[in-house]
Design an enzyme around this catalytic site. Structure first.
Site, PDB file in Angstrom:
ATOM      1  N   LYS A 301      16.109  28.668  71.377  1.00  0.00           N
ATOM      2  CA  LYS A 301      15.474  29.964  71.542  1.00  0.00           C
ATOM      3  C   LYS A 301      16.072  30.973  70.568  1.00  0.00           C
ATOM      4  O   LYS A 301      17.222  30.857  70.148  1.00  0.00           O
ATOM      5  CB  LYS A 301      15.679  30.481  72.972  1.00  0.00           C
ATOM      6  CG  LYS A 301      14.982  29.676  74.052  1.00  0.00           C
ATOM      7  CD  LYS A 301      15.264  30.259  75.418  1.00  0.00           C
ATOM      8  CE  LYS A 301      14.636  29.447  76.540  1.00  0.00           C
ATOM      9  NZ  LYS A 301      13.170  29.560  76.557  1.00  0.00           N
ATOM     10  N   ARG A 375       8.875  21.094  82.812  1.00  0.00           N
ATOM     11  CA  ARG A 375       7.853  20.131  83.246  1.00  0.00           C
ATOM     12  C   ARG A 375       8.405  18.709  83.284  1.00  0.00           C
ATOM     13  O   ARG A 375       7.917  17.883  84.056  1.00  0.00           O
ATOM     14  CB  ARG A 375       6.636  20.230  82.330  1.00  0.00           C
ATOM     15  CG  ARG A 375       6.891  19.858  80.887  1.00  0.00           C
ATOM     16  CD  ARG A 375       5.857  20.417  79.935  1.00  0.00           C
ATOM     17  NE  ARG A 375       5.935  21.865  79.850  1.00  0.00           N
ATOM     18  CZ  ARG A 375       5.117  22.605  79.099  1.00  0.00           C
ATOM     19  NH1 ARG A 375       4.171  22.027  78.360  1.00  0.00           N
ATOM     20  NH2 ARG A 375       5.244  23.913  79.065  1.00  0.00           N
TER      21      ARG A 375
END
Length: 532
Positions: A301, A375
Site C-alpha cells: 500500500k 477474500r
C-alpha cells in the site's frame, strides 16, 4: 514512540443501563437528556425533576425544549445538565433511532466526570440501536499515559469513570416506516431485567469489538487476538475454541489463510468458537476477516493508504462480539464463530504476485494482487464452516474493499446474498439495529468472469476495477462454497462503517444480534428480528 507490551487503558471504564430515572445532583453528577423532539415533549416535569430540581427549574426545562434545535445541545445548568435533541425526520435509508446523530450528540456532550448520567428518551423498538450508539461513543482503548495532552489547558480525565444510561420509554408512534415491528414486546412501555440484560450484553460486545479493532498490531497481534477468543469462550463457559495455526493450516489445505499470513513473525490462525444448542436442527456460522495489520503484502500500500490498517480485523472482532452477545441470549440453533486471523506482511516468505495457492475448497487461485487478501482467508473460513461445521447458513463479515465506501457510503455496509429473503432481512435488521446495510447486485453470470485465469481456476483480483468491485469480491468467496451451495450465504462488506474518523465503531455486532435474534431466547432480540 513505540508502545511495547500489552498496554490498554480504559478511560470510560463502565456503561450501565437501567430503566427509569433515579434522583441525582447535576452539580455532582452531570446529566444529558437526549431524544427526538416529540419524545422529549412527552416528558412531564414530574418525570424529570428528580434529575434537575436542585439546579434547574421547570421554566428552564421548558425553555430548553422550545429553543434547542435538532442536532444541537443546550446547557440547562453550566457543565451539569444538558439537553440534546435528535432530528425529528429521517429518510427511508436511515435508522428510526437516529443513532448516528445520537452518537455525535453524546460525544460532544459528555463531560469526562467521574460519574455521569444520560437519560435516553425513546420508543422501545429503538432502545437497542440507541444504547449501541451511546456505547460506541465512549471507546475503551487508549494508550495515553494519563496526563493531559500537551496542547490542552484542560485537566487530565479521571482514570476510571462511570456512565449510567437511564432509559425512559415513550409510546409515541410517529414513524411511518417501522419495518413491521409491532410485536407486543416492543410496545408495552417497560423494560424487564432480562431485556436490560440483552441491551447490556450487546452494548458491551460492541465495545469489545471496537476495542480489539482500535488496538494497534504491535499489541493486538495474532497471538493476542487468539487470546481474546479464548477469553470469550471461557467467560461464556463453552468448550475451548478450535485453533488451527501455522503449518497446520498448510497441512489441512487452507492455502488462503496460510498464504496471506506466512510472511509475518506470528503465524496465522483459524479459530472456531462453538455453541451447541440442545436439540438444534439448524446450524449457523459467522465467519470474520481478522487481518490484524494489512501492509498490502508485496503489492504494498501507499504510505497514506496503510495508516489505519490495524482496523482490518474489524470483521472478526464483530463476529466475536456478536457471538458473545447472542450466546448469552441462549440460541436455539448451533452457532459458530470462525475467525480468520493473519497479518498480511512483507518478508522473505511473502506470497508473490503470480504465485498460485490451493484453497481449502480445492480450487486454485492465481495471485495477481497480494492486497486482495481478505477474500482468500474468508474463502477458507466459509468452506470450513460448511465442510467441518455443517453450517446451513453462513455469513461472512469483513472490511473487504475500499470500493464498498464508494458504492454504499460511510454508513451503510454493502451486502450480497444468494438468498433474496436473507438479503431483505439483513436490510431490515440494519434499520432496526442501527448498523445500516444496502444490497449490491447479485449477478454471478455478469461479474465472476472478472476473475478469469489462464493457469488456475481463478485470479484473486478483478480485471476491470470499474465493474461492481464489491459484488465481485463477495462472489469470489461464494465461488469456493460453490454457486450451487444449497444453504443461505450472506456477505457483509463493512469497510467504511467499521470506523468513524480514527475510532472503531464495533459495527456488525448489533446487526448480527438482531438479524439472528429469532434464534435466541431473548424477548427483545426475537421481537426485533426480521426473520420469520
Amino acid at each position: 514512540m513505540e508502545i511495547v507490551g500489552r498496554v490498554s487503558v480504559c478511560r470510560m471504564s463502565s456503561i450501565k443501563f437501567r430503566w427509569g430515572l433515579s434522583a441525582s445532583e447535576p452539580e455532582q453528577t452531570p446529566v444529558l437528556f437526549v431524544g427526538q423532539p416529540a419524545h422529549l415533549s412527552a416528558l412531564s416535569w414530574q418525570d424529570v425533576r428528580c434529575k434537575l430540581e436542585s439546579r434547574v427549574t421547570e421554566e428552564v426545562w421548558r425553555r430548553g425544549l422550545s429553543v434547542t434545535s435538532p442536532g444541537d445541545v443546550s446547557e440547562l445548568w453550566p457543565r451539569g445538565a444538558a439537553l440534546g435533541v435528535l432530528p425529528p425526520r429521517r429518510s427511508r435509508h436511515t435508522a428510526p433511532s437516529r443513532n448516528h446523530s445520537l452518537s455525535k450528540i453524546v460525544k460532544s456532550a459528555l463531560r469526562s466526570a467521574a460519574e455521569e448520567y444520560i437519560v435516553l428518551v425513546c420508543r422501545k423498538r429503538d432502545v437497542l440501536a440507541s444504547a449501541v450508539a451511546i456505547a460506541r461513543s465512549v471507546p475503551l482503548y487508549s494508550a495515553r499515559s494519563g496526563s493531559a495532552p500537551l496542547n490542552s489547558n484542560q485537566p487530565a480525565p479521571p482514570a476510571n469513570t462511570n456512565l449510567t444510561v437511564e432509559i425512559f420509554i415513550v409510546n409515541h408512534e410517529g414513524d411511518s416506516e417501522d419495518e413491521g415491528t409491532n410485536e407486543q414486546a416492543l410496545t408495552d412501555g417497560t423494560l424487564s431485567n432480562e431485556e436490560l440484560g440483552t441491551i447490556q450484553d450487546v452494548a458491551d460486545s460492541v465495545r469489545l469489538a471496537a476495542r480489539i479493532t482500535d488496538t494497534p498490531a504491535n499489541i493486538m497481534d495474532v497471538d493476542a487476538f487468539v487470546e481474546e477468543a479464548c477469553k470469550v469462550a471461557k467467560k461464556l463457559d463453552i468448550a475451548e475454541p478450535t485453533v488451527i495455526r501455522g503449518e497446520a493450516l498448510a497441512e489441512r489445505g487452507m492455502g488462503g489463510i496460510y498464504g496471506v499470513g506466512k510472511a509475518a513473525t506470528k503465524p496465522p490462525a483459524l479459530v472456531s468458537l462453538s455453541y451447541m444448542a440442545p436439540g438444534a436442527t439448524e446450524t449457523v456460522a459467522w465467519v470474520g476477516k481478522g487481518i490484524v495489520y494489512d501492509t498490502g503484502g508485496l503489492s504494498i500500500k501507499a504510505r497514506a493508504s496503510m495508516v489505519g490498517m490495524k482496523g482490518d480485523c474489524g470483521g472478526a472482532a464483530a463476529v466475536l462480539g456478536a457471538f458473545a452477545a447472542v450466546v448469552r441470549a441462549k440460541p436455539t440453533v448451533n452457532l459458530h464463530a470462525v475467525l480468520c486471523i493473519a497479518e498480511n506482511s512483507v518478508g522473505p516468505n511473502a506470497t508473490r504476485p503470480d504465485d498460485i495457492h490451493q484453497l481449502y475448497s480445492g480450487r486454485t487461485v492465481e495471485i495477481n494482487n497480494t492486497d486482495a487478501e481478505g477474500r482468500l482467508v474468508l474463502s477458507d473460513g466459509v468452506v470450513y464452516a460448511r465442510r467441518d461445521l455443517k453450517a446451513d447458513t453462513i455469513v461472512d463479515v469483513a472490511t473487504l474493499t475500499g470500493a464498498q465506501g464508494t458504492a454504499t457510503g460511510k454508513y451503510h455496509a454493502a451486502i450480497i446474498s444468494n438468498a433474496a429473503s436473507l438479503e431483505r432481512a439483513c436490510v431490515s435488521a440494519g434499520l432496526r439495529s442501527g448498523d445500516l446495510t444496502h444490497a449490491l447486485p447479485y449477478a454471478p453470470e455478469l461479474h465472476f468472469t472478472e476473475f478469469c485465469s489462464h493457469v488456475a481456476d481463478m485470479k484473486n483480483s478483478v480485471a476491470d476495477r470499474n465493474n461492481a468491485q464489491p459484488s465481485c469480491a463477495g462472489l469470489f468467496i461464494l465461488a469456493h462454497l460453490g454457486f450451487d451451495f444449497p444453504g443461505q450465504w450472506l456477505h457483509v462488506d463493512m469497510a467504511a462503517p467499521a470506523h468513524i474518523g480514527e475510532r472503531a465503531t464495533g459495527y456488525g455486532v448489533s446487526l448480527l444480534s438482531v438479524l439472528f435474534g429469532k434464534y435466541t431466547n431473548s424477548r427483545l432480540l426475537k421481537a426485533l428480528s426480521p426473520l420469520r
